[in-house]
Design a protein around this motif. Sequence first.
Motif, PDB file in Angstrom:
ATOM      1  N   GLU A   1      -7.603   1.492  -4.740  1.00 21.77           N
ATOM      2  CA  GLU A   1      -8.162   1.633  -6.160  1.00 21.77           C
ATOM      3  C   GLU A   1      -7.176   3.333  -5.756  1.00 21.77           C
ATOM      4  OE1 GLU A   1     -10.504   1.405  -8.558  1.00 21.77           O
ATOM      5  OE2 GLU A   1      -9.326   2.681  -9.847  1.00 21.77           O
TER       6      GLU A   1
ATOM      7  N   ASP B   1     -15.147   9.721  -4.928  1.00 27.39           N
ATOM      8  CA  ASP B   1     -15.514   8.796  -3.376  1.00 27.39           C
ATOM      9  C   ASP B   1     -15.306   7.416  -4.653  1.00 27.39           C
ATOM     10  OD1 ASP B   1     -18.057   8.932  -5.604  1.00 27.39           O
ATOM     11  OD2 ASP B   1     -18.901  10.253  -3.441  1.00 27.39           O
ATOM     12  N   ALA B   2     -15.878   6.527  -4.688  1.00 24.21           N
ATOM     13  CA  ALA B   2     -16.345   5.000  -5.250  1.00 24.21           C
ATOM     14  C   ALA B   2     -16.871   5.343  -6.140  1.00 24.21           C
ATOM     15  CB  ALA B   2     -16.806   4.080  -3.973  1.00 24.21           C
TER      16      ALA B   2
ATOM     17  N   TYR C   1       1.056  -1.021  -0.153  1.00 27.34           N
ATOM     18  CA  TYR C   1      -0.074  -0.004   0.452  1.00 27.34           C
ATOM     19  C   TYR C   1       1.023   0.998  -0.192  1.00 27.34           C
ATOM     20  CZ  TYR C   1      -3.476  -3.475   1.519  1.00 27.34           C
ATOM     21  OH  TYR C   1      -4.486  -4.604   1.287  1.00 27.34           O
TER      22      TYR C   1
ATOM     23  N   ASN D   1      -6.933   4.259  -2.975  1.00 31.81           N
ATOM     24  CA  ASN D   1      -8.095   5.073  -1.929  1.00 31.81           C
ATOM     25  C   ASN D   1      -8.044   3.185  -1.502  1.00 31.81           C
ATOM     26  OD1 ASN D   1      -8.550   7.107  -1.485  1.00 31.81           O
ATOM     27  ND2 ASN D   1     -10.304   7.353  -2.307  1.00 31.81           N
ATOM     28  N   PHE D   2      -8.790   2.828  -0.441  1.00 29.30           N
ATOM     29  CA  PHE D   2      -8.918   1.130  -0.020  1.00 29.30           C
ATOM     30  C   PHE D   2     -10.250   1.443  -0.177  1.00 29.30           C
ATOM     31  CE2 PHE D   2      -5.220   3.001   2.281  1.00 29.30           C
ATOM     32  CZ  PHE D   2      -4.069   2.663   0.989  1.00 29.30           C
ATOM     33  N   TYR D   3     -10.678  -0.408  -0.524  1.00 31.96           N
ATOM     34  CA  TYR D   3     -11.963   0.001  -1.321  1.00 31.96           C
ATOM     35  C   TYR D   3     -12.572  -1.095   0.262  1.00 31.96           C
ATOM     36  CZ  TYR D   3     -12.887   1.015  -5.053  1.00 31.96           C
ATOM     37  OH  TYR D   3     -12.668   1.090  -6.566  1.00 31.96           O
ATOM     38  N   SER D   4     -13.660  -1.123   1.020  1.00 26.74           N
ATOM     39  CA  SER D   4     -13.761  -1.308   2.519  1.00 26.74           C
ATOM     40  C   SER D   4     -14.491  -3.199   1.713  1.00 26.74           C
ATOM     41  CB  SER D   4     -15.403  -1.422   3.097  1.00 26.74           C
ATOM     42  OG  SER D   4     -16.076  -1.148   1.989  1.00 26.74           O
TER      43      SER D   4
ATOM     44  N   SER E   1      -9.841  -4.129  -3.358  1.00 21.81           N
ATOM     45  CA  SER E   1      -8.885  -3.387  -2.618  1.00 21.81           C
ATOM     46  C   SER E   1      -7.781  -2.630  -2.319  1.00 21.81           C
ATOM     47  CB  SER E   1      -7.170  -4.130  -3.010  1.00 21.81           C
ATOM     48  OG  SER E   1      -6.575  -4.633  -2.022  1.00 21.81           O
TER      49      SER E   1
ATOM     50  N   ILE F   1     -14.699   7.502  -9.343  1.00 29.64           N
ATOM     51  CA  ILE F   1     -13.720   6.495 -10.205  1.00 29.64           C
ATOM     52  C   ILE F   1     -14.405   5.750 -11.023  1.00 29.64           C
ATOM     53  CG2 ILE F   1     -12.133   4.892  -9.725  1.00 29.64           C
ATOM     54  CD1 ILE F   1     -11.804   7.906  -8.158  1.00 29.64           C
TER      55      ILE F   1
ATOM     56  N   TYR G   1      -5.794   6.359  -8.249  1.00 26.00           N
ATOM     57  CA  TYR G   1      -6.637   7.206  -9.874  1.00 26.00           C
ATOM     58  C   TYR G   1      -5.336   8.304  -9.208  1.00 26.00           C
ATOM     59  CZ  TYR G   1      -8.493   9.033  -5.590  1.00 26.00           C
ATOM     60  OH  TYR G   1      -9.137   9.398  -4.190  1.00 26.00           O
TER      61      TYR G   1
ATOM     62  N   PHE H   1     -17.084   0.889   0.035  1.00 29.17           N
ATOM     63  CA  PHE H   1     -16.761   2.486   0.329  1.00 29.17           C
ATOM     64  C   PHE H   1     -15.347   2.417   0.839  1.00 29.17           C
ATOM     65  CE2 PHE H   1     -18.315   0.344   4.034  1.00 29.17           C
ATOM     66  CZ  PHE H   1     -16.690   0.773   5.466  1.00 29.17           C
ATOM     67  N   PHE H   2     -15.025   3.550   0.198  1.00 31.49           N
ATOM     68  CA  PHE H   2     -13.367   3.788   0.814  1.00 31.49           C
ATOM     69  C   PHE H   2     -13.083   4.202   2.153  1.00 31.49           C
ATOM     70  CE2 PHE H   2     -12.666   5.914  -4.027  1.00 31.49           C
ATOM     71  CZ  PHE H   2     -12.552   4.781  -4.544  1.00 31.49           C
TER      72      PHE H   2
END
Lengths: 522, 587
Positions: A256, A315-316, A146, A246-249, A254, A319, A258, B461-462
């Motif tokens: 993103e 936010d997700a 990361y 960013n990291f996904y929940s 896993s 993207i 950008y 979500f992020f």
Amino acid sequence: MNIHINRFLTILLISILMVACHAFNEENATLIRRTPSITPDYKEVTVPVNMAPLNFVIDEPGAFFQVKLTGENNSQIRITSSNGKIKIPISKWKKILTDNTDGRIKVEVFTKENNRELKKFAPFHINIVKEEIDSYLVYRLIHPGYYNWSEIKIVQRSLENFKTHSLLENQTINKNCINCHAFNQNNGDQFLIHIRGSHGGTYFMDKDKLSRHDLKTDAMPGSATYPTWHPSGEFVAFSSNQVRQNFYSQRSKSIEVYDLISSLILYDRSSNEITNITDTNTATPLQTFPSWSPDGKYLYYCDATFCDSVNLAVDATDIENIHYNLKRRAFNIKDKSFKEPELIFDAAAINKSVSFPRISPDGKYAIITVTDFGTFPIWHKEADLHLINLENGEHKKLALNSDETESYHSWSSNGKWIVFSSKRIDKRAAVPFFSYFESWETIGKPFALPQKDPALYNHMLESFNIPELVRNKVNVTSRNFEKAVKQSAKKAKKEQGLENIPQWTKRNKEAKRSHLEKGIHE
Amino acid sequence: MNNIKHIKFGYRLFLVGYILIFGYYYWLGDYIFAFQENSFLLVWTPEYLIPFLLKPGGILELAGKILTQLYMNQFIGSLILSGIIILPSVLLYSIDRKLNTDHFVFSGFIYIIPTALLMLLQTFYYHFMEYNIGINAILLYSLFSTHHYKKKKYYLPLIMLPLFMYVAGAYTLVFIGTCIVLCLTQQKKRGILRYFLVIILETVITIVAFQKYFFLQPYSQILKFPLPTLDIQEYKLLLFSLGAIIVLHPLLLKNNALKLALSKLRYFQGIALVFILLLTSAAMYRLYNPQVINVIKMQKLITEKKWDKVIDFHENEPSRNLIGQFFYNIALSETNQLCDRLFCGQQDFGPKSLVLPWDNEHLNWGAHFFYSIGLINEAHRWAYEEFIVYGAKPQNTTLLAKTNLINGNYARAEKYIRLLKHTFNYRKEGKELEALLENPKSIMSHSEFKRRMENLPKNQFFIQVSDPQNNIPLMLKDNIHNTQALEYQMAWYLLTKDVSSIIGNIDAFKKADYKALPTHIEEAILAYQNSTKKNVNLSEYNISEKTQENFRKYVSSFTRLKNDKKSLQSYLKKEFGNTFWYYFHFQ
């Protein structure tokens, strides 16, 4: 006394031979209708005549294993193993490949469990073609992480055997982060590497001379990032990006990665001057992943419109709305000018996004990575490689893809081989796979970079990042870099007349988190 | 005759010292073992062991790591550490005997100094075994050199010096210092200068050769590794003192006339010895930090998933440390008691002890929170970042295996399980996880994983990295049955004294199928009703009689003592220190 010993040894030897013969008497073997399970999967693959031995592990129960490789001319190699690891002697492998060029070898696998019958599996084949692959693969060995990193190496691996050679190890340069490496047309004598940290800069290697450069100018939104050499060696086009991650929940995804802003620049090596390729307002569109056509007449790149990138709260969902198309601009080497952009592949129209365009050496095809959205395919499970026919605009998904990520790729110098990163082994670490590019219609089944220890991929945690095929050995070592980092970086100049371009500033909203995104070595 | 008497006395003294040191580590200093054993995962595979061989000093570091694995057993750990700590005294004593073969005089107080300093250094829990081995390596090589020097075989230690440097790394430089002093103290000056120059020249050539031709380490690394790098003033002072003793000891030991004179002052040696022992004890007492030790002990209990013991430990010996209180809250969450028992333990840091901020200081602890509420991707990220920065540790490797199992990435989980299986101390755990790998359906019914799989985020979500607490409402948004997240959310409100948010979210307990409201929530409701005189919609819940009765007593006591603030706080702390009311008013 000696006579007794000799007699004993003779009896022992005969007994061992008898047991061995009995154990692997093919005639007595029970035939299994399926092919054996092996890792890596080398069944029915096509390899170049100069490839290193395809060592593999037999994933079948057993205490004794034997593999018989038989060429079309009946030449044969037998390898036995007690743990299922099949390591093929390199000299015998070379010979059987040479003897069966443009043919195939049959691989028969026998296994035997203790006190059970000998099994013989249905054979599989390895096809051999005369078109050689470039002799070396250069990759970055890194933990797929990361923010933080530890040991990073740029490694050169001979594809004809298992020898590796570190071009650069970051332990010699205060654990700085080593970024992208790029070669000019598979030429090991001309390449560049970015380094981030206390010894930061772009390091150019040109005919044994290593020099340090600072390519960041005020007119660029970020540092020089993704590079591509103009075939003349006089220019290098870069994208300049402000990158975020960013990291996904949810477990399905896993990370993103950008770009907040990205634009294209051209570095003129002789004048040490940076020119903007992208028009002045580079907040819209985003332009990245430049790639020259092998004749140097076109610059291909990925282009997306990112609405109001300055004020957007990312936010997700935002993207997911970013789709990059493939475009190109004609380049006039005499006055360093670019013509208007041409749309080559409208990925947005099919709700897809393009990354890493790579043009075949004959200029006829482009291979791209296609994802559902975004710009950093290595973290996209759905990322696949597609082929575009640049002469008629046709495109298709390549048969070499898996259910996991296929991402970075490059062509061999003869255009017959493709190397690409795939996460199909453990879903996280990328491993280089090779495929034979026979024609638009036919591409060989991909095979993983063969290793001396065939079980390596079962326990290796690191990723093979940015695999690049190189024709000749790169004559540089960490020692050269150790010296080069002591040079003061040669600062690039911005093109005259660019003084009025607005200064790029990081968005205020992002300023708070930017310190969090640094690894501990920065 | 006199010599033999001295020698016997010396060995008896060391034996007594060894027993005392053993007793200290076995009964008092065992926190060292818990911390150090947990700070590195020694994996017995070629790819993990070979890198130790590729750097000068790597073998010494590896030796330290191997011995540290034995710290898992407190008794064996005490045996080993006591031995390693007393050994410098024995070596110094042996060197002295070599140097003074004719007129050896025992000077107990001189020999005991290195051991005393090492014990003081060891009170710093980051003083690892390899540092102790390094000190012993210098003295061992000094003994080896003295032995050959006495036999006029000067060349042997010189020939072996590059090998010693490969094994011991930068500790060799301390030995060179010792050697120089040794040369200077010799009465026969003939040949000494030559010896002196040769050893300096050889050291320089070895360092250059190592850097240029053999190893990839830069000079800075060759000249420092594996010396201690702890940047604490007291630690550095002690370390330099020990270094000075080792370098200068030939001066002290060679001066037999001085020692003889001292020995004739009958009681001087005894007094000096007692003085050093007292001084060491006093310094150790000063350096002994029970708060840090508590945290280390709690960490061990957390690693062993002994949640009830963590809770008891903190409630009986309250930690004043952020991490200690964070551990307590984790244990409460794991046992579903966060909103029932939060204030039974010390809470000095408000909501900070619920969720640790993202930084390198908290890299090794922070994942527990995310793992507890089921935000597995983030728990994985923290564990992975720690794995990358600090290397494989039992905690991060285990968590990586578990998070990959929960996330269904079995191929990757297998790689971490393999690491655990190739260790001394975590093989069993590795095999247990491997059994799950062979039957992935059993993961769903596993006591530890079942709840976490149910708590996995239902929406994408992020993750909020800079404000990790903001992930809790995002987790709850589509999964109202995630009771760990719910209780963390409510605990956050309790610790920030945000009573109105608690009142506004009472129905969340109903949705999560709570049969009764947790005690601290009842306490918050009563406090709200009392101060605002408003009725609260309790979503069909009743406030328990016990809480109501407690509240009446609290209000009555508060009213009775409100004019005597000093008595008020001490009385309420004693009677109601475990309630939200006390926290609300006084913290």
